[in-house]
Each structure stands twice: as structure tokens, then as C-alpha cells.
Design a protein around this motif. Structure first.
Motif, PDB file in Angstrom:
ATOM      1  N   THR A 128      32.895  29.722   1.438  1.00 32.88           N
ATOM      2  CA  THR A 128      31.532  30.267   1.455  1.00 32.88           C
ATOM      3  C   THR A 128      30.757  29.729   0.265  1.00 32.88           C
ATOM      4  OG1 THR A 128      32.275  32.291   2.545  1.00 32.88           O
ATOM      5  CG2 THR A 128      30.155  32.372   1.392  1.00 32.88           C
ATOM      6  N   LEU A 129      29.614  29.191   0.542  1.00 36.10           N
ATOM      7  CA  LEU A 129      28.768  28.637  -0.503  1.00 36.10           C
ATOM      8  C   LEU A 129      27.703  29.660  -0.890  1.00 36.10           C
ATOM      9  CD1 LEU A 129      28.237  25.033   0.961  1.00 36.10           C
ATOM     10  CD2 LEU A 129      29.980  25.806  -0.686  1.00 36.10           C
ATOM     11  N   THR A 130      27.452  29.756  -2.170  1.00 38.94           N
ATOM     12  CA  THR A 130      26.411  30.664  -2.677  1.00 38.94           C
ATOM     13  C   THR A 130      25.404  29.901  -3.524  1.00 38.94           C
ATOM     14  OG1 THR A 130      27.703  31.234  -4.647  1.00 38.94           O
ATOM     15  CG2 THR A 130      28.019  32.610  -2.688  1.00 38.94           C
ATOM     16  N   ASP A 131      24.191  30.402  -3.532  1.00 41.53           N
ATOM     17  CA  ASP A 131      23.135  29.782  -4.329  1.00 41.53           C
ATOM     18  C   ASP A 131      22.174  30.883  -4.766  1.00 41.53           C
ATOM     19  OD1 ASP A 131      21.615  27.917  -5.626  1.00 41.53           O
ATOM     20  OD2 ASP A 131      20.514  27.296  -3.818  1.00 41.53           O
ATOM     21  N   LYS A 132      21.659  30.776  -5.979  1.00 41.43           N
ATOM     22  CA  LYS A 132      20.700  31.759  -6.477  1.00 41.43           C
ATOM     23  C   LYS A 132      19.854  31.134  -7.586  1.00 41.43           C
ATOM     24  CE  LYS A 132      24.188  33.759  -9.574  1.00 41.43           C
ATOM     25  NZ  LYS A 132      24.912  35.003  -9.946  1.00 41.43           N
ATOM     26  N   GLY A 133      18.678  31.710  -7.813  1.00 39.02           N
ATOM     27  CA  GLY A 133      17.806  31.195  -8.857  1.00 39.02           C
ATOM     28  C   GLY A 133      16.379  31.672  -8.697  1.00 39.02           C
ATOM     29  N   MET A 134      15.555  31.350  -9.715  1.00 38.52           N
ATOM     30  CA  MET A 134      14.145  31.727  -9.720  1.00 38.52           C
ATOM     31  C   MET A 134      13.327  30.640  -9.030  1.00 38.52           C
ATOM     32  SD  MET A 134      14.361  34.615 -11.319  1.00 38.52           S
ATOM     33  CE  MET A 134      12.647  34.997 -11.618  1.00 38.52           C
ATOM     34  N   VAL A 135      12.388  31.072  -8.208  1.00 37.35           N
ATOM     35  CA  VAL A 135      11.544  30.138  -7.465  1.00 37.35           C
ATOM     36  C   VAL A 135      10.083  30.528  -7.669  1.00 37.35           C
ATOM     37  CG1 VAL A 135      10.975  29.189  -5.212  1.00 37.35           C
ATOM     38  CG2 VAL A 135      13.349  29.797  -5.743  1.00 37.35           C
ATOM     39  N   PRO A 136       9.287  29.695  -8.348  1.00 36.65           N
ATOM     40  CA  PRO A 136       7.865  30.005  -8.530  1.00 36.65           C
ATOM     41  C   PRO A 136       7.035  29.477  -7.359  1.00 36.65           C
ATOM     42  CG  PRO A 136       8.439  28.069  -9.804  1.00 36.65           C
ATOM     43  CD  PRO A 136       9.706  28.521  -9.117  1.00 36.65           C
ATOM     44  N   SER A 137       5.893  30.121  -7.144  1.00 31.82           N
ATOM     45  CA  SER A 137       4.941  29.669  -6.131  1.00 31.82           C
ATOM     46  C   SER A 137       3.524  29.912  -6.637  1.00 31.82           C
ATOM     47  CB  SER A 137       5.145  30.407  -4.799  1.00 31.82           C
ATOM     48  OG  SER A 137       6.416  30.144  -4.256  1.00 31.82           O
ATOM     49  N   LEU A 138       2.611  29.096  -6.167  1.00 27.89           N
ATOM     50  CA  LEU A 138       1.196  29.289  -6.465  1.00 27.89           C
ATOM     51  C   LEU A 138       0.421  29.027  -5.179  1.00 27.89           C
ATOM     52  CD1 LEU A 138      -1.159  29.850  -8.294  1.00 27.89           C
ATOM     53  CD2 LEU A 138      -1.103  27.464  -9.062  1.00 27.89           C
ATOM     54  N   VAL A 139       0.092  30.112  -4.508  1.00 33.88           N
ATOM     55  CA  VAL A 139      -0.551  30.031  -3.197  1.00 33.88           C
ATOM     56  C   VAL A 139      -2.064  30.140  -3.362  1.00 33.88           C
ATOM     57  CG1 VAL A 139      -0.707  31.040  -0.896  1.00 33.88           C
ATOM     58  CG2 VAL A 139       1.468  31.059  -2.129  1.00 33.88           C
ATOM     59  N   VAL A 140      -2.789  29.214  -2.749  1.00 33.68           N
ATOM     60  CA  VAL A 140      -4.251  29.275  -2.718  1.00 33.68           C
ATOM     61  C   VAL A 140      -4.691  29.212  -1.269  1.00 33.68           C
ATOM     62  CG1 VAL A 140      -4.539  28.259  -5.003  1.00 33.68           C
ATOM     63  CG2 VAL A 140      -4.455  26.769  -2.998  1.00 33.68           C
ATOM     64  N   GLY A 141      -5.885  29.742  -1.012  1.00 32.72           N
ATOM     65  CA  GLY A 141      -6.367  29.724   0.357  1.00 32.72           C
ATOM     66  C   GLY A 141      -7.848  30.035   0.447  1.00 32.72           C
ATOM     67  N   ALA A 142      -8.377  29.893   1.644  1.00 32.57           N
ATOM     68  CA  ALA A 142      -9.779  30.192   1.921  1.00 32.57           C
ATOM     69  C   ALA A 142      -9.897  30.598   3.378  1.00 32.57           C
ATOM     70  CB  ALA A 142     -10.667  28.993   1.630  1.00 32.57           C
ATOM     71  N   GLY A 143     -10.850  31.481   3.642  1.00 32.50           N
ATOM     72  CA  GLY A 143     -11.002  31.907   5.025  1.00 32.50           C
ATOM     73  C   GLY A 143     -12.068  32.961   5.194  1.00 32.50           C
ATOM     74  N   LEU A 144     -11.825  33.883   6.128  1.00 34.99           N
ATOM     75  CA  LEU A 144     -12.801  34.885   6.515  1.00 34.99           C
ATOM     76  C   LEU A 144     -12.436  36.248   5.962  1.00 34.99           C
ATOM     77  CD1 LEU A 144     -13.342  33.926  10.265  1.00 34.99           C
ATOM     78  CD2 LEU A 144     -14.757  33.282   8.301  1.00 34.99           C
ATOM     79  N   ARG A 145     -13.461  37.008   5.627  1.00 35.83           N
ATOM     80  CA  ARG A 145     -13.298  38.408   5.238  1.00 35.83           C
ATOM     81  C   ARG A 145     -13.873  39.277   6.348  1.00 35.83           C
ATOM     82  NH1 ARG A 145     -16.645  41.453   0.383  1.00 35.83           N
ATOM     83  NH2 ARG A 145     -15.495  43.427   0.407  1.00 35.83           N
ATOM     84  N   LEU A 146     -13.014  40.126   6.920  1.00 31.49           N
ATOM     85  CA  LEU A 146     -13.420  41.017   8.004  1.00 31.49           C
ATOM     86  C   LEU A 146     -13.216  42.451   7.538  1.00 31.49           C
ATOM     87  CD1 LEU A 146     -11.671  39.091  10.920  1.00 31.49           C
ATOM     88  CD2 LEU A 146     -14.039  38.861  10.133  1.00 31.49           C
ATOM     89  N   GLY A 147     -14.267  43.059   6.986  1.00 30.54           N
ATOM     90  CA  GLY A 147     -14.118  44.387   6.394  1.00 30.54           C
ATOM     91  C   GLY A 147     -13.232  44.284   5.169  1.00 30.54           C
ATOM     92  N   ARG A 148     -12.073  44.980   5.215  1.00 25.64           N
ATOM     93  CA  ARG A 148     -11.106  44.896   4.129  1.00 25.64           C
ATOM     94  C   ARG A 148      -9.891  44.051   4.513  1.00 25.64           C
ATOM     95  NH1 ARG A 148     -10.975  51.070   1.634  1.00 25.64           N
ATOM     96  NH2 ARG A 148     -13.184  51.183   1.061  1.00 25.64           N
ATOM     97  N   SER A 149     -10.025  43.268   5.572  1.00 27.66           N
ATOM     98  CA  SER A 149      -8.966  42.369   6.005  1.00 27.66           C
ATOM     99  C   SER A 149      -9.375  40.925   5.750  1.00 27.66           C
ATOM    100  CB  SER A 149      -8.661  42.575   7.499  1.00 27.66           C
ATOM    101  OG  SER A 149      -8.265  43.909   7.743  1.00 27.66           O
ATOM    102  N   HIS A 150      -8.358  40.058   5.665  1.00 25.80           N
ATOM    103  CA  HIS A 150      -8.611  38.645   5.388  1.00 25.80           C
ATOM    104  C   HIS A 150      -7.755  37.783   6.299  1.00 25.80           C
ATOM    105  CE1 HIS A 150      -8.989  41.050   1.672  1.00 25.80           C
ATOM    106  NE2 HIS A 150     -10.073  40.340   1.446  1.00 25.80           N
ATOM    107  N   ILE A 151      -8.340  36.722   6.808  1.00 25.37           N
ATOM    108  CA  ILE A 151      -7.611  35.687   7.539  1.00 25.37           C
ATOM    109  C   ILE A 151      -7.876  34.380   6.804  1.00 25.37           C
ATOM    110  CG2 ILE A 151      -7.296  34.486   9.724  1.00 25.37           C
ATOM    111  CD1 ILE A 151      -8.346  36.947  11.147  1.00 25.37           C
ATOM    112  N   THR A 152      -6.832  33.819   6.210  1.00 26.01           N
ATOM    113  CA  THR A 152      -7.007  32.651   5.355  1.00 26.01           C
ATOM    114  C   THR A 152      -6.042  31.537   5.754  1.00 26.01           C
ATOM    115  OG1 THR A 152      -5.471  33.605   3.733  1.00 26.01           O
ATOM    116  CG2 THR A 152      -7.825  33.984   3.375  1.00 26.01           C
ATOM    117  N   LEU A 153      -6.437  30.325   5.430  1.00 22.13           N
ATOM    118  CA  LEU A 153      -5.578  29.159   5.568  1.00 22.13           C
ATOM    119  C   LEU A 153      -5.013  28.874   4.179  1.00 22.13           C
ATOM    120  CD1 LEU A 153      -4.568  26.981   7.534  1.00 22.13           C
ATOM    121  CD2 LEU A 153      -6.485  25.544   6.794  1.00 22.13           C
TER     122      LEU A 153
END
Length: 213
Positions: A164-189
Motif C-alpha cells: 500500500t502506497l501512502t502520500d501526504k503533504g500541503m497543497v496551496p491554491s490560488l483560485v481566481v474567477g469572474a462571472g455573474l452575481r444573482l442576488g447572493r449567489s454567484h456563477i463564475t468561471l
């Protein structure tokens, strides 16, 4: 004659004495020290009128008040179960609507994934935290940014003989997007700028949906 003279001198004396009793009044401002109506301390100093508490609180409230009605609560949830695949996810989010143009906040998440094939079984666990911000340049348009850090641990177990192989570690992310605001909801790419090999986000562009209440 004598009673008449005595009455005359008596009236004259009373009228003369009355003329010597005078009251001189001088108009002074309300905070002048000569104003006898001012409250004075034991040492004789003039006591200043106390500030109105409600006014002070009002001025302070304009600077430091926290408006609970501007809190926004959301959650990312996922559930998919089949014979050979299981995906569970939950990610509560809390934000604050600073004004009509900007909302920001933070969140945490936990994902669990299990997949089974004829040759192996893989299990992934993810525990992460993020900050996020939504900027609204106009009413129906939103720009989105979310830096996050995730801790991932996974196991790969062969269905036949093998270690059995195991793997672990810290993974950073930086997500950006743009899209529509519908009331208090968002649909973004969205797009993860860091594109780490172990990123929990898809490669390339993907659609993101969020809702706050």
C-alpha cells in the motif's frame, strides 16, 4: 401736632432707607465665572456639564459598530455515492458584506474520496482553509479571488498482491474567477493559478457556484 410730626418723620425714614437698598445686575455669559448659577466643585472650580452619553455612543458607533445583518453564511457541499466511487465534501463559509461593492470572508472544508478499479483502490482525504473576496464593479458582475491551503493524505492499495502506497503533504491554491452575481449567489468561471499537481481543483478553467444567506 406731635403725633402728626412723628408720623411724617417715620414715613420719611422708611422712604429714605428703601432708596438705599439697590440691586445692581450685570449680564454675563452662561460660562462666565461670575455667573452665580454655575455648579462649582468643593475647591471652587467650575464644574463642566457632562457629555451626553448617547451622543458619544452614536459617534463611536459610526466608527466601530459591527452590523450583524451584514454577515453572510454559505457552504460548499458534495455527495456522490456508487458501488465503486464515493465522494463526500463539506465546506462552511462565512463572509461580511462591507459595502455594495465588496464582500470578504473565510472558510474551511473537508473532502473524502474513494475510488475502486479492478487493479487498485485509492482513498483521498483533504482538510483545508481559505480566504475569499468578491468584488462587484457593477450590480450583476463579480470578480472572485480565493487563496487557500490544503492538507492532503491519500492511500493507494492494489486489489491484488502489493504494498500500500501512502502520500501526504500541503497543497496551496490560488483560485481566481469572474462571472455573474444573482442576488447572493454567484456563477463564475474559475482558474487555479498555481496548478499544483495535487490540487483539489480541476485543471484549466472550471465553473464554480456559490450561495450565501
Amino acid at each position: 401736632m406731635k403725633p402728626l410730626l412723628f408720623t411724617f418723620f417715620l414715613l420719611y425714614a422708611l422712604s429714605s432707607g428703601a432708596q438705599t437698598i439697590t440691586y445692581d445686575t450685570i449680564k454675563v455669559s452662561p460660562d462666565d465665572e461670575r455667573n452665580i448659577h454655575l455648579n462649582r466643585s468643593e475647591k471652587g472650580s467650575v464644574a463642566k456639564a457632562p457629555l451626553r452619553k448617547e451622543n458619544v455612543n452614536h459617534r463611536e458607533g459610526q466608527v466601530t459598530a459591527f452590523d450583524k445583518s451584514k454577515l453572510r453564511f454559505g457552504a460548499n457541499m458534495g455527495l456522490s455515492i456508487s458501488r465503486n466511487y464515493t465522494n463526500l465534501g463539506i465546506g462552511p463559509q462565512i463572509g461580511y458584506q462591507f459595502n455594495q461593492y465588496f464582500m470578504a470572508g473565510a472558510g474551511i472544508k473537508y473532502y473524502y474520496t474513494r475510488a475502486r478499479t479492478y487493479s487498485y483502490e485509492i482513498k483521498n482525504n483533504l482538510l483545508g482553509a481559505n480566504l475569499f473576496g468578491y468584488f462587484y464593479p457593477v450590480q450583476f458582475i463579480t470578480l472572485f479571488a480565493q487563496p487557500e491551503i490544503n492538507y492532503i493524505w491519500s492511500t493507494l492499495k492494489p486489489t491484488t498482491q502489493g504494498d500500500t502506497l501512502t502520500d501526504k503533504g500541503m497543497v496551496p491554491s490560488l483560485v481566481v474567477g469572474a462571472g455573474l452575481r444573482l442576488g447572493r449567489s454567484h456563477i463564475t468561471l474559475n482558474y487555479d493559478l498555481l496548478q499544483d499537481v495535487n490540487s483539489p481543483h480541476p485543471e484549466g478553467f472550471y465553473v464554480g457556484v456559490s450561495a450565501f444567506f
